[in-house]
Write a protein that holds these residues in place. Structure first.
Motif, PDB file in Angstrom:
ATOM      1  N   ARG A  79      -6.912   7.616  -2.133  1.00  0.00           N
ATOM      2  CA  ARG A  79      -6.014   7.909  -1.017  1.00  0.00           C
ATOM      3  C   ARG A  79      -6.609   9.051  -0.200  1.00  0.00           C
ATOM      4  O   ARG A  79      -6.262  10.224  -0.399  1.00  0.00           O
ATOM      5  N   PRO A  80      -7.523   8.721   0.702  1.00  0.00           N
ATOM      6  CA  PRO A  80      -8.184   9.757   1.509  1.00  0.00           C
ATOM      7  C   PRO A  80      -7.178  10.575   2.309  1.00  0.00           C
ATOM      8  O   PRO A  80      -6.204  10.054   2.850  1.00  0.00           O
ATOM      9  N   GLY A  81      -7.405  11.878   2.349  1.00  0.00           N
ATOM     10  CA  GLY A  81      -6.564  12.763   3.143  1.00  0.00           C
ATOM     11  C   GLY A  81      -5.276  13.191   2.470  1.00  0.00           C
ATOM     12  O   GLY A  81      -4.480  13.929   3.063  1.00  0.00           O
ATOM     13  N   VAL A  82      -5.048  12.763   1.236  1.00  0.00           N
ATOM     14  CA  VAL A  82      -3.821  13.117   0.515  1.00  0.00           C
ATOM     15  C   VAL A  82      -4.165  14.075  -0.617  1.00  0.00           C
ATOM     16  O   VAL A  82      -5.082  13.831  -1.397  1.00  0.00           O
ATOM     17  N   VAL A  83      -3.430  15.174  -0.689  1.00  0.00           N
ATOM     18  CA  VAL A  83      -3.651  16.175  -1.729  1.00  0.00           C
ATOM     19  C   VAL A  83      -2.876  15.780  -2.984  1.00  0.00           C
ATOM     20  O   VAL A  83      -1.695  15.433  -2.913  1.00  0.00           O
ATOM     21  N   PHE A  84      -3.546  15.839  -4.118  1.00  0.00           N
ATOM     22  CA  PHE A  84      -2.914  15.534  -5.410  1.00  0.00           C
ATOM     23  C   PHE A  84      -2.773  16.813  -6.230  1.00  0.00           C
ATOM     24  O   PHE A  84      -3.554  17.752  -6.028  1.00  0.00           O
ATOM     25  N   PRO A  85      -1.797  16.851  -7.135  1.00  0.00           N
ATOM     26  CA  PRO A  85      -0.809  15.853  -7.512  1.00  0.00           C
ATOM     27  C   PRO A  85       0.067  15.434  -6.332  1.00  0.00           C
ATOM     28  O   PRO A  85       0.348  16.221  -5.427  1.00  0.00           O
ATOM     29  N   TYR A  86       0.521  14.175  -6.417  1.00  0.00           N
ATOM     30  CA  TYR A  86       1.337  13.597  -5.359  1.00  0.00           C
ATOM     31  C   TYR A  86       2.586  12.979  -5.979  1.00  0.00           C
ATOM     32  O   TYR A  86       2.512  12.313  -7.008  1.00  0.00           O
ATOM     33  N   VAL A  87       3.732  13.236  -5.341  1.00  0.00           N
ATOM     34  CA  VAL A  87       5.012  12.707  -5.812  1.00  0.00           C
ATOM     35  C   VAL A  87       5.496  11.681  -4.796  1.00  0.00           C
ATOM     36  O   VAL A  87       5.572  11.973  -3.603  1.00  0.00           O
ATOM     37  N   MET A  88       5.803  10.485  -5.273  1.00  0.00           N
ATOM     38  CA  MET A  88       6.237   9.434  -4.353  1.00  0.00           C
ATOM     39  C   MET A  88       7.323   8.565  -4.969  1.00  0.00           C
ATOM     40  O   MET A  88       7.459   8.473  -6.187  1.00  0.00           O
ATOM     41  N   ALA A  89       8.094   7.951  -4.088  1.00  0.00           N
ATOM     42  CA  ALA A  89       9.135   7.012  -4.495  1.00  0.00           C
ATOM     43  C   ALA A  89       8.714   5.608  -4.109  1.00  0.00           C
ATOM     44  O   ALA A  89       8.106   5.387  -3.064  1.00  0.00           O
ATOM     45  N   MET A  90       9.052   4.667  -4.973  1.00  0.00           N
ATOM     46  CA  MET A  90       8.822   3.251  -4.702  1.00  0.00           C
ATOM     47  C   MET A  90      10.093   2.489  -5.045  1.00  0.00           C
ATOM     48  O   MET A  90      10.723   2.740  -6.074  1.00  0.00           O
ATOM     49  N   VAL A  91      10.461   1.564  -4.163  1.00  0.00           N
ATOM     50  CA  VAL A  91      11.616   0.708  -4.390  1.00  0.00           C
ATOM     51  C   VAL A  91      11.100  -0.669  -4.794  1.00  0.00           C
ATOM     52  O   VAL A  91      10.407  -1.330  -4.021  1.00  0.00           O
ATOM     53  N   GLY A  92      11.410  -1.079  -6.007  1.00  0.00           N
ATOM     54  CA  GLY A  92      10.938  -2.359  -6.511  1.00  0.00           C
ATOM     55  C   GLY A  92      11.965  -3.461  -6.341  1.00  0.00           C
ATOM     56  O   GLY A  92      13.159  -3.238  -6.542  1.00  0.00           O
ATOM     57  N   ASP A  93      11.489  -4.654  -5.969  1.00  0.00           N
ATOM     58  CA  ASP A  93      12.376  -5.802  -5.782  1.00  0.00           C
ATOM     59  C   ASP A  93      12.257  -6.830  -6.904  1.00  0.00           C
ATOM     60  O   ASP A  93      12.814  -7.927  -6.819  1.00  0.00           O
ATOM     61  N   GLY A  94      11.529  -6.476  -7.951  1.00  0.00           N
ATOM     62  CA  GLY A  94      11.338  -7.399  -9.054  1.00  0.00           C
ATOM     63  C   GLY A  94      10.134  -8.297  -8.894  1.00  0.00           C
ATOM     64  O   GLY A  94       9.762  -9.025  -9.827  1.00  0.00           O
ATOM     65  N   LYS A  95       9.507  -8.265  -7.719  1.00  0.00           N
ATOM     66  CA  LYS A  95       8.359  -9.129  -7.436  1.00  0.00           C
ATOM     67  C   LYS A  95       7.119  -8.350  -7.007  1.00  0.00           C
ATOM     68  O   LYS A  95       6.000  -8.749  -7.291  1.00  0.00           O
TER      69      LYS A  95
END
Length: 330
Positions: free
Chosen positions: A158-174
């Motif tokens: 992930r160029p340009g992103v500083v880590f550690p990184y915290v993110m949310a993901m919404v899953g639809d089961g697929k």
């Protein structure tokens, strides 16, 4: 004397009722959710938790002397260790009952640490329909349905992103989580959190959710008692009505200790004023009218109080006078 005491008690009760009504109007309050709270010492005398299950490589330190369920000795703090600082580990911790509250707040103290200069991969918090399944997404199953919050400590691509990184993901089961790009294509919201690993203060996150209204994630890792906003939105994702609260972690070739120290869950409730203000938004325009209404109600109660006192006094005087006349007749 009895009349005066009774009236005074009624007056104080009326004032108290008015204060409660004013405080509840537009104020967010909370009730602890015992079913989703987990604090030290974590387990009961039977070495079980009433409200949580755990599995995989998870280790629970159960007492102050440092013995764990795996009978290893560790003189550090009390913790639930999802993964130890060893390669190729997966561990999970999930609630036994679903989180059914409509509005809630979850505050978690955790710790990410290890002895290596290179480390990974991170841990996740889950609110999903399924529970306790090992998999490739920070130790839990892919193609999940619900909400995942990922604390990613290793940068893949992930160029340009500083880590550690915290993110949310919404899953639809697929939809699949793309580990090669650190979930860039499926990110709902996120923030960089440099310093969250090996922080000098207790590290915590606080997730607040109001159904169809609000979602906010805050982090504590810079200064104790200071919360840093990671993200917030007035268009929160829909979370399944039957969703289990859980945590998982994963290590690959690189490793780290991923510890859960405590989980505090609360049910939130409020009587929102008209205009639908969101939590944290300014209420300046509403304050003036509320203060005016409070003063009007105060003067009205004062007037009614003295009216009752006056009426009571007149009635008592008439009663005493009547009794006096009767006593003279006999």
């Amino acid at each position: 004397m009895l009349l005066t005491s009774t009236l005074s008690a009624l007056w104080l009760a009326t004032l108290s009722w008015g204060a409660v009504q004013t405080e509840e109007d537009g104020t967010v309050k909370s009730i602890g959710l015992r079913t989703h709270t987990l604090v030290q010492p974590y387990l009961d005398s039977d070495m079980q938790s009433r409200w949580y299950d755990f599995g995989g490589d998870t280790i629970v330190r159960t007492d102050q002397y440092g013995f764990t369920l795996s009978w290893k000795l560790d003189y550090a703090y009390l913790y639930i260790r999802l993964t130890s600082d060893h390669p190729s580990q997966n561990g999970w911790l999930f609630s036994r009952v679903p989180l059914t509250a409509t509005n809630w707040e979850i505050e978690v103290e955790f710790k990410i640490h290890g002895k290596n200069q290179l480390y990974g991969d991170g841990f996740a918090m889950w609110l999903t329909k399924e529970r306790g399944k090992l998999g490739p997404v920070f130790g839990s199953a892919d193609n999940f349905e619900g909400l995942g919050i990922f604390f990613d400590t290793y940068k893949n691509n992930r160029p340009g992103v500083v880590f550690p990184y915290v993110m949310a993901m919404v899953g639809d089961g697929k939809t699949t989580y793309d580990k090669d790009t650190d979930g860039k294509s499926t990110e709902f919201a996120g923030c960089s959190a440099r310093g969250i690993r090996h922080a000098s203060v207790p590290t915590k996150f606080r997730l607040t959710y109001f159904q169809d209204k609000y979602l906010k994630l805050e982090l504590q890792y810079k200064t104790e008692g200071e919360w840093t906003l990671c993200f917030e939105t007035n268009e929160p994702p829909a979370i399944p009505q039957v969703a289990y609260l859980g945590f998982s972690a994963e290590t690959g070739e690189l490793s780290d200790n991923h510890d859960i120290i405590s989980i505090n869950a609360k049910n939130l409730y409020t009587t929102q004023p008209t205009g639908k203000p969101t939590p944290g938004s300014g209420r300046g325009k509403k304050t003036a009218s509320r203060e005016g209404g409070s003063w009007t109600w105060f003067f009205l109660k004062t007037f009614l109080f003295f009216a009752v006192i006056g009426g009571g006094y007149v009635g008592f005087t008439a009663w005493r006078s009547s009794n006096s006349r009767r006593s003279h007749r006999f």
